[in-house]
Design a protein around this motif. Structure first.
Motif, PDB file in Angstrom:
ATOM      1  N   ALA A 235       0.830  -1.211   0.000  1.00 42.83           N
ATOM      2  CA  ALA A 235       0.000   0.000   0.000  1.00 42.83           C
ATOM      3  C   ALA A 235       0.864   1.260   0.000  1.00 42.83           C
ATOM      4  O   ALA A 235       0.537   2.249  -0.668  1.00 42.83           O
ATOM      5  CB  ALA A 235      -0.917  -0.001   1.221  1.00 42.83           C
ATOM      6  N   THR A 277      -6.047  11.445   1.737  1.00 41.04           N
ATOM      7  CA  THR A 277      -6.091  10.527   0.588  1.00 41.04           C
ATOM      8  C   THR A 277      -5.205   9.304   0.821  1.00 41.04           C
ATOM      9  O   THR A 277      -5.576   8.163   0.494  1.00 41.04           O
ATOM     10  CB  THR A 277      -5.654  11.266  -0.670  1.00 41.04           C
ATOM     11  OG1 THR A 277      -6.461  12.432  -0.853  1.00 41.04           O
ATOM     12  CG2 THR A 277      -5.765  10.382  -1.893  1.00 41.04           C
ATOM     13  N   ARG A 279      -4.305   8.018   3.731  1.00 44.01           N
ATOM     14  CA  ARG A 279      -4.926   7.162   4.749  1.00 44.01           C
ATOM     15  C   ARG A 279      -6.055   6.329   4.153  1.00 44.01           C
ATOM     16  O   ARG A 279      -6.207   5.140   4.473  1.00 44.01           O
ATOM     17  CB  ARG A 279      -5.461   8.021   5.889  1.00 44.01           C
ATOM     18  CG  ARG A 279      -4.395   8.506   6.864  1.00 44.01           C
ATOM     19  CD  ARG A 279      -5.045   9.303   7.962  1.00 44.01           C
ATOM     20  NE  ARG A 279      -4.072   9.764   8.950  1.00 44.01           N
ATOM     21  CZ  ARG A 279      -4.391  10.550   9.986  1.00 44.01           C
ATOM     22  NH1 ARG A 279      -5.640  10.941  10.151  1.00 44.01           N
ATOM     23  NH2 ARG A 279      -3.456  10.935  10.826  1.00 44.01           N
ATOM     24  N   ALA A 280      -6.857   6.947   3.295  1.00 44.00           N
ATOM     25  CA  ALA A 280      -7.957   6.189   2.681  1.00 44.00           C
ATOM     26  C   ALA A 280      -7.431   5.064   1.797  1.00 44.00           C
ATOM     27  O   ALA A 280      -7.996   3.958   1.777  1.00 44.00           O
ATOM     28  CB  ALA A 280      -8.835   7.142   1.874  1.00 44.00           C
ATOM     29  N   ALA A 281      -6.334   5.321   1.077  1.00 45.89           N
ATOM     30  CA  ALA A 281      -5.775   4.274   0.215  1.00 45.89           C
ATOM     31  C   ALA A 281      -5.188   3.131   1.042  1.00 45.89           C
ATOM     32  O   ALA A 281      -5.317   1.955   0.674  1.00 45.89           O
ATOM     33  CB  ALA A 281      -4.706   4.879  -0.701  1.00 45.89           C
ATOM     34  N   ALA A 283      -6.165   2.361   4.088  1.00 45.32           N
ATOM     35  CA  ALA A 283      -7.265   1.701   4.803  1.00 45.32           C
ATOM     36  C   ALA A 283      -7.950   0.641   3.946  1.00 45.32           C
ATOM     37  O   ALA A 283      -8.550  -0.307   4.487  1.00 45.32           O
ATOM     38  CB  ALA A 283      -8.281   2.742   5.266  1.00 45.32           C
ATOM     39  N   GLU A 284      -7.877   0.772   2.625  1.00 47.08           N
ATOM     40  CA  GLU A 284      -8.452  -0.257   1.763  1.00 47.08           C
ATOM     41  C   GLU A 284      -7.675  -1.567   1.857  1.00 47.08           C
ATOM     42  O   GLU A 284      -8.252  -2.643   1.622  1.00 47.08           O
ATOM     43  CB  GLU A 284      -8.461   0.244   0.319  1.00 47.08           C
ATOM     44  CG  GLU A 284      -9.369   1.441   0.089  1.00 47.08           C
ATOM     45  CD  GLU A 284      -9.325   1.904  -1.350  1.00 47.08           C
ATOM     46  OE1 GLU A 284      -8.549   1.308  -2.139  1.00 47.08           O
ATOM     47  OE2 GLU A 284     -10.053   2.855  -1.702  1.00 47.08           O
ATOM     48  N   ARG A 285      -6.400  -1.493   2.199  1.00 41.76           N
ATOM     49  CA  ARG A 285      -5.579  -2.709   2.338  1.00 41.76           C
ATOM     50  C   ARG A 285      -5.578  -3.245   3.774  1.00 41.76           C
ATOM     51  O   ARG A 285      -5.344  -4.438   3.985  1.00 41.76           O
ATOM     52  CB  ARG A 285      -4.141  -2.412   1.923  1.00 41.76           C
ATOM     53  CG  ARG A 285      -3.985  -1.817   0.525  1.00 41.76           C
ATOM     54  CD  ARG A 285      -4.203  -2.833  -0.553  1.00 41.76           C
ATOM     55  NE  ARG A 285      -3.901  -2.284  -1.871  1.00 41.76           N
ATOM     56  CZ  ARG A 285      -2.704  -2.354  -2.445  1.00 41.76           C
ATOM     57  NH1 ARG A 285      -1.700  -2.943  -1.820  1.00 41.76           N
ATOM     58  NH2 ARG A 285      -2.522  -1.842  -3.650  1.00 41.76           N
ATOM     59  N   PRO A 287      -7.876  -3.663   6.990  1.00 44.13           N
ATOM     60  CA  PRO A 287      -9.242  -3.537   7.536  1.00 44.13           C
ATOM     61  C   PRO A 287      -9.269  -2.912   8.924  1.00 44.13           C
ATOM     62  O   PRO A 287     -10.194  -2.170   9.256  1.00 44.13           O
ATOM     63  CB  PRO A 287      -9.746  -4.984   7.562  1.00 44.13           C
ATOM     64  CG  PRO A 287      -8.871  -5.725   6.578  1.00 44.13           C
ATOM     65  CD  PRO A 287      -7.536  -5.051   6.648  1.00 44.13           C
ATOM     66  N   ALA A 290      -9.443   0.799   8.762  1.00 42.62           N
ATOM     67  CA  ALA A 290     -10.756   1.318   8.375  1.00 42.62           C
ATOM     68  C   ALA A 290     -11.753   1.248   9.524  1.00 42.62           C
ATOM     69  O   ALA A 290     -12.715   2.030   9.565  1.00 42.62           O
ATOM     70  CB  ALA A 290     -11.296   0.544   7.175  1.00 42.62           C
ATOM     71  N   ASP A 291     -11.551   0.336  10.498  1.00 40.84           N
ATOM     72  CA  ASP A 291     -12.466   0.201  11.628  1.00 40.84           C
ATOM     73  C   ASP A 291     -12.171   1.176  12.748  1.00 40.84           C
ATOM     74  O   ASP A 291     -12.884   1.171  13.763  1.00 40.84           O
ATOM     75  CB  ASP A 291     -12.395  -1.232  12.180  1.00 40.84           C
ATOM     76  CG  ASP A 291     -12.863  -2.253  11.147  1.00 40.84           C
ATOM     77  OD1 ASP A 291     -13.593  -1.850  10.207  1.00 40.84           O
ATOM     78  OD2 ASP A 291     -12.482  -3.427  11.269  1.00 40.84           O
ATOM     79  N   GLN A 298      -6.596   6.278  14.007  1.00 43.27           N
ATOM     80  CA  GLN A 298      -5.951   5.872  12.765  1.00 43.27           C
ATOM     81  C   GLN A 298      -4.472   6.258  12.759  1.00 43.27           C
ATOM     82  O   GLN A 298      -3.613   5.469  12.349  1.00 43.27           O
ATOM     83  CB  GLN A 298      -6.653   6.523  11.581  1.00 43.27           C
ATOM     84  CG  GLN A 298      -7.993   5.928  11.230  1.00 43.27           C
ATOM     85  CD  GLN A 298      -8.581   6.529   9.976  1.00 43.27           C
ATOM     86  OE1 GLN A 298      -8.082   7.544   9.483  1.00 43.27           O
ATOM     87  NE2 GLN A 298      -9.617   5.916   9.452  1.00 43.27           N
TER      88      GLN A 298
END
Length: 410
Positions: A235, A277, A279-281, A283-285, A287, A290-291, A298
Motif C-alpha cells: 500500500a 487521501t 490514509r484512505a488508500a 485503509a483499503e488494504r 481492515p 478502516a475500523d 488511525q
C-alpha cells in the motif's frame, strides 16, 4: 461570545515569537517541558516560537502564564535576593559610621530600587558561543557530527526504506545526506533541528526520479512474508511519492501538519488533503485501519504498524561516521579538482582559438566553371600563303603613274 474568545480576551497579548523563545530560555525551560505543561507536542511549541502558528483558548492562557516574565512568576526568589542585599547594606551601615542611608526601610522599598538584581539574567535570542568550564572540554565539529550520526542514522535508514522499498538505496541516501551535511556543517550545526535537515536531504535524494535509470534500483526489494506487513508495504509503494512522504512524516515520525507541509514544500491544506487521501488508500488494504473510530486512532495505529514494519526488516547498517566524513571530504576534493581541470581546459581551448583564428576577412575564390553558349569568333578570314606573297610584293614595289586619279571634265 464563545469560550475561546473569552479566554483570549482574559489573557494579555503574547509577545513576539522571538520574545517567546527568549523568555522560555531565560527560565531554563526546554521545548519538551513547555509541551508537557501545555499539553501539546514539541513541534507545536516550535511553531509557536517561529511564528507559523499561535496558541488559542486554554492553551494560550497556560502558555502565557508559563513564559511570563520572571517578576510575575517568582516574586519570592526576588524578594529573598533583595532581602539578603538589604541585610548586607544594614550590616555595612552599622559597621561604617559615615553611612547615611538607613537600613530600616530598605526591605520594603527594595523591589522598586533600580539596583535590585533580577532573579535570572535576560537570555540572548541568538545561540551563545560555547564556553569551556574548568573541567570541561570543547566538543570538536567531528565529534558533534559523529554524535548526530550515531543518534539518527540507523532510524533514518529504516524511514528511507519505508519511503523507497529499497534497502541499498535507503543506505546510500542516508550516507549521501550525511556527506552533504558534513560539507555544510557550519550551516547544519546552528540549525534548530539538525536531524530534520539531514532527513529532508535523505528523502530528496531517495525520491529522485533519476534512480529509475539505474538497474540496481529499478525495482523494489522483495516484500515481507507476513500478510499484514506485506499489505502495508504494498500500500505504501502504490502511493504517489508526495503522498507517501506526507504519510510517513505525519503518522510515522509524528510531525505536526504545519511542519509536514513545510518539509514537503506544500501548503497546509494541500498537506492535509494528501494525508487524508493516503490514509484512505492504506485503509483499503488494512481492515483494522478502516475500523478505527477517529483520525487520532488511525494515526496511532499507523504509527505502530509503520514502526513494526521498519523494525522487522533487516535494513543494512550504514557505514561508520568516520568513513562518511572521509568519503565526503574525498568527494568534495574530487569535485574541486574536476572544476579546476574544467576551467583550465576552457582557458586552453580559448587561447588556442584566439591564436589560430584569422585576424581579418578573406573573400573566398569562386570555383571555375565552363562557359557555354558563346557564338563563334567573327571577322576576316586568315590570309593564305599566296595572299601574303602578293601583299609583300605590293609593299616592296613602287607604284608607277599618277598617285591620284583626277576626273576629267567634259
Amino acid at each position: 461570545m464563545t469560550r475561546s474568545t473569552t479566554d483570549e480576551a482574559a489573557v494579555p497579548p503574547l509577545p513576539s515569537p522571538k520574545e517567546r523563545r527568549r523568555l522560555r530560555e531565560a527560565k531554563s525551560l526546554s521545548e519538551e517541558e513547555v509541551a508537557a505543561a501545555v499539553g501539546v507536542t514539541r513541534a507545536t511549541v516550535r511553531s509557536w516560537e517561529t511564528g507559523r502558528t499561535s496558541p488559542r483558548g486554554r492553551k494560550r492562557a497556560l502558555y502565557a502564564k508559563l513564559i511570563a516574565p520572571e517578576p510575575a512568576v517568582k516574586p519570592a526568589v526576588k524578594h529573598t535576593a533583595v532581602t539578603a542585599k538589604a541585610a548586607a547594606k544594614a550590616a555595612a551601615a552599622v559597621s561604617s559610621p559615615a553611612a547615611t542611608v538607613p537600613a530600616g526601610p530598605e526591605p520594603a522599598d527594595a523591589p522598586s530600587l533600580p539596583e535590585a538584581p533580577p532573579a535570572a539574567p535576560p537570555a540572548d535570542p541568538r545561540p551563545a558561543p560555547p564556553t569551556e568550564a574548568p573541567g570541561e572540554r570543547r566538543v570538536s565539529p567531528a565529534e558533534a557530527f559523529d554524535a548526530l550520526y550515531a543518534r539518527t542514522a540507523p532510524g533514518l535508514v529504516r524511514q528511507t526504506y519505508l519511503l523507497t522499498g529499497r534497502r541499498a538505496l535507503a543506505r546510500e541516501s542516508v550516507e549521501r545526506a550525511f556527506e552533504l551535511a558534513w560539507q555544510r556543517w557550519p550551516e547544519v550545526a546552528v540549525d534548530r533541528d539538525p536531524g530534520g535537515w539531514v532527513r529532508a536531504a535523505a528523502y530528496e535524494y531517495a525520491m529522485s526520479p533519476w534512480h529509475r535509470l539505474r538497474r540496481t534500483h529499478r525495482h523494489p526489494d522483495a516484500p515481507p512474508t507476513e500478510p499484514g506487513k506485506r499489505a502495508l508495504f504494498d500500500a505504501l509503494l502504490d502511493l504517489p511519492p508526495a503522498y507517501r512522504r506526507t504519510l510517513l512524516l505525519y503518522d510515522g515520525i509524528g510531525l505536526d501538519l504545519p511542519e509536514t507541509a513545510a518539509e514537503t514544500e506544500a501548503s497546509t491544506p494541500a498537506a492535509a488533503g494528501r494525508l487524508m487521501t493516503a490514509r484512505a488508500a492504506v485503509a483499503e488494504r488494512l481492515p483494522e485501519l478502516a475500523d478505527a473510530d477517529s483520525p487520532a486512532e488511525q494515526s496511532a495505529l499507523l504509527h505502530e504498524r509503520l514502526g513494526g514494519l521498519a523494525r522487522a526488516e533487516h535494513v543494512p547498517v550504514p557505514q561508520p561516521a568516520r568513513a562518511v566524513r572521509t568519503g565526503s571530504e574525498n568527494r568534495a576534493r574530487l569535485w574541486t579538482r574536476a572544476a579546476v581541470a574544467g576551467v583550465a581546459l576552457l582557458i586552453a581551448v580559448t587561447g588556442l582559438t584566439l591564436h589560430t583564428a584569422p585576424t581579418h576577412y578573406e573573400q573566398p575564390i569562386s570555383p571555375p566553371e565552363r562557359v557555354g553558349g558563346v557564338p563563334p569568333r567573327g571577322g576576316p578570314q586568315q590570309l593564305t600563303a599566296q595572299d601574303l606573297k602578293l601583299q609583300k610584293s605590293l609593299s616592296d614595289q613602287l607604284a608607277h603613274g599618277p598617285e591620284r586619279l583626277v576626273p576629267e571634265l567634259r
